[in-house]
Motif scaffolding. Structure first.
Motif, PDB file in Angstrom:
ATOM      1  N   ASP A 171       0.865  -1.176   0.000  1.00 43.35           N
ATOM      2  CA  ASP A 171       0.000   0.000   0.000  1.00 43.35           C
ATOM      3  C   ASP A 171       0.904   1.230   0.000  1.00 43.35           C
ATOM      4  O   ASP A 171       1.627   1.482   0.950  1.00 43.35           O
ATOM      5  N   ARG A 202      -5.444  -4.127   7.230  1.00 40.50           N
ATOM      6  CA  ARG A 202      -4.959  -3.700   5.917  1.00 40.50           C
ATOM      7  C   ARG A 202      -3.440  -3.821   5.927  1.00 40.50           C
ATOM      8  O   ARG A 202      -2.749  -3.093   6.651  1.00 40.50           O
ATOM      9  N   CYS A 269      -7.998   1.591   6.029  1.00 43.10           N
ATOM     10  CA  CYS A 269      -7.314   0.492   6.715  1.00 43.10           C
ATOM     11  C   CYS A 269      -8.239  -0.688   6.955  1.00 43.10           C
ATOM     12  O   CYS A 269      -7.968  -1.529   7.817  1.00 43.10           O
ATOM     13  N   GLU A 272      -8.382  -6.065   3.201  1.00 42.39           N
ATOM     14  CA  GLU A 272      -8.562  -6.094   1.748  1.00 42.39           C
ATOM     15  C   GLU A 272      -7.980  -7.382   1.188  1.00 42.39           C
ATOM     16  O   GLU A 272      -6.772  -7.610   1.250  1.00 42.39           O
TER      17      GLU A 272
END
Length: 592
Positions: A171, A202, A269, A272
């Motif tokens: 990310d 996340r 957050c 995922e």
């Protein structure tokens, strides 16, 4: 805008002999003094933008990097207008004292460092909106406190020798990792964890286990974040060595984690999984429509000229969750266009699809979060979630039939249903806009998860549907303990066995019935996190009403909280209660 206070530097020796220091940003003068106290007094109203408490108590192994870590966070506070207090006194964990802090950093803590009363105060603090930051051996702390395990994400298991390894930055929108490239090679002590936290957090960074010896997790998260009730949590397994705290990249990572936890910056957050990359450096499958273009550098697309559109021409999509990271320069203009037919004309796409606007300033139906020209965003929610120009933001566009929901940094800001007969969201392409000269927008990590079924109603389980409810995180079923039919019988999870105590019927009035006449019931109509769920004679009250949501969560109507397996437990007999909805797998259920 961050304020720049005029404050004195303060040092103090706590009454138990432990050293507690306070650093404040100086503008005029510095004054030092000492006072005997157990906890740190609240800073007056003219203090810095926010306060952080660094806690470094150890009841096990003690890292020699702790002093370097404290100094690094002090330096970050001076440079970024927040106040840093440091302590190893567990008595600092009282409700009144904690209330002055936006975040608490567990810096290389180890072992059992808080008693029951202090644990309760800290849980109340975080769930009420406070922030938690865990660094390295914070994962080697409080093994007997389930809430801490949930908050932090995963407990330490083991580690090999200190060595070089490659970190994958999954990310690059979060403030902790946006400054890094796709990979980062560095020296550290690489923790493995008892469980993989990915389904509940996340993941921001993971380890390439082929780049070092002694991993063993396979999928190996190392830095992550998560919402926790009304608060936020951030953890990184980096930070064993003294050298780490002199590394500008690691310091920026720490800063981003602290700012996220303190709500000084926003990020999505939520957990995922299941997304497929459409763009993460390669433009294969993408086509330019209209004038202008996008540069492609460091896995980042940046607009130039226009007005045109870069669109993913390789495939049409029906129902899906589309996520992408974006950043504006100044008062620029861009957008994400969805639901349009194949075209080489960007204007045709705008006239046959819908644009989710990205624009720092404009009228309410044409600014960030709006369905351009059709529906304004919830401006209050949008403003609370939005990072300003120059910082990264994340959109989720959730398309189900003709319904389009917009999430900004994890917060829902728009819910739109298309009724225009010349447009349809049920099938089409997606694109990103290059608006024109002077409008500079950048995009990263465009990914999609196609939905196999569309749920137009928030209640996917129709009236009369009967069967077991299996927890996604545990694989076990919602179960009345001991098959009891008594009022007040506890509800837990157990191996799915088809018994009558695991067969739940959805009714048109929102009940979940078992044995025909008993209802799933929030004990005493409670609304607090952790309130027990039991069975009771059906009585039509709101504490017996439930909403089965499209994402698999089940919401208690009376409290607005989710049906939750305590502490992410997976063992037979783990209690079920209500808890603030946070998207974890311990709050998701499937009908079998």
């Amino acid at each position: 805008m961050l304020r720049h206070p005029i404050l004195a530097a303060l040092g103090r020796i706590a009454g138990d002999g432990r050293r507690t220091t306070v650093l404040r940003r100086l503008s005029v003068a510095a004054v030092a003094f000492t006072a005997a106290a157990t906890v740190i007094p609240a800073v007056p109203a003219q203090a810095a933008a926010f306060k952080v408490l660094v806690f470094s108590k150890t009841a096990g192994f003690r890292h020699d990097a702790i002093p370097a870590g404290i100094q690094a966070i002090r330096d970050l506070g001076v440079s970024n207008d927040f106040t840093v207090d440091t302590t190893e006194d567990s008595n600092a964990f009282g409700a009144t004292n904690l209330a002055q802090y936006k975040a608490v950093v567990f810096l290389n803590t180890t072992g059992d460092v808080l008693n029951d009363t202090q644990q309760t105060a800290f849980q109340t603090y975080v769930d009420g909106g406070g922030g938690y930051v865990g660094v390295h051996s914070a994962a080697d702390t409080e093994y007997n406190w389930p809430y801490y395990g949930q908050l932090m994400g995963a407990w330490f298991n083991n580690h090999p020798a200190i060595q070089q390894a490659t970190v994958r930055n999954e990310d690059r929108a979060h403030a902790a990792t946006a400054h890094l490239g796709a990979t980062w090679s560095r020296m550290d002590e690489w923790y493995s964890y008892r469980t993989n936290p990915r389904s509940n957090v996340r993941v921001l960074q993971s380890l390439d286990e082929s780049s070092y010896s002694g991993g063993g997790m396979g999928d190996h998260p190392i830095t992550w974040c998560r919402p926790q009730s009304s608060g936020r949590a951030f953890y990184t397994g980096l930070g064993h060595t003294q050298e780490s705290y002199a590394d500008p990249n690691f310091r920026t990572l720490l800063l981003g984690g602290i700012r996220y936890a303190a709500k000084a910056t926003n990020a999505d957050c939520r957990p995922e999984t299941g997304y497929t990359a459409l763009y993460n450096g390669s433009t294969t499958g993408w086509s330019q429509a209209g004038p202008g273009s996008f540069t492609n550098s460091a896995a980042t697309l940046t607009s130039q000229g226009g007005m045109g559109m870069l669109w993913y021409s390789a495939k049409e999509f029906r129902s899906y969750s589309l996520k992408l990271d974006w950043r504006l320069t100044g008062d620029s203009n861009s957008g994400v266009v969805v639901g349009f037919p194949a075209t080489s004309d960007a204007n045709t796409a705008l006239n046959t699809g819908h644009e989710v606007q990205i624009d720092a300033t404009d009228s309410s139906d044409k600014t960030t979060g709006a369905i351009y020209g059709f529906k304004a965003a919830d401006i209050t929610a949008r403003d609370a979630a939005l990072n300003p120009p120059g910082q990264w933001n994340t959109y989720e566009l959730l398309v189900e039939g003709e319904r389009l929901q917009v999430f900004l940094n994890g917060a829902k800001i728009n819910d739109f249903t298309n009724t225009d007969p010349v447009r349809s969201l049920q099938q089409g392409y997606i694109g990103i806009q290059n608006h024109g000269s002077g409008d500079v927008a950048s995009f990263r990590n465009i990914r999609i998860k196609e939905l196999t079924s569309v749920t137009p109603s928030p209640s996917p389980s129709p009236s009369g549907d009967t069967g077991a409810l299996r927890g996604v995180g545990s694989g076990r079923c919602l179960d009345v303990a001991g098959a009891s039919q008594a009022n007040g019988a506890v509800v837990n999870i157990w191996d799915c066995n088809g018994g009558s105590n695991q067969r739940w019927t959805s009714t048109g009035s929102g009940e979940l019935r078992v044995y025909g006449g008993k209802c799933l019931d929030v004990n005493a109509a409670g609304t607090a996190d952790g309130t027990a769920v039991i069975v009771w004679d059906c009585n039509g009250q709101s504490n017996q009403k439930w909403r089965l949501n499209a994402d698999g969560t089940i919401t208690a109507v009376g409290s607005g909280k989710c049906l939750d397996v305590s502490g992410y437990g997976t063992a037979n007999g783990t209690k079920v209660h209500i808890w603030t909805c946070q998207g974890g797998t311990n709050q998701k259920w499937t009908r079998i």
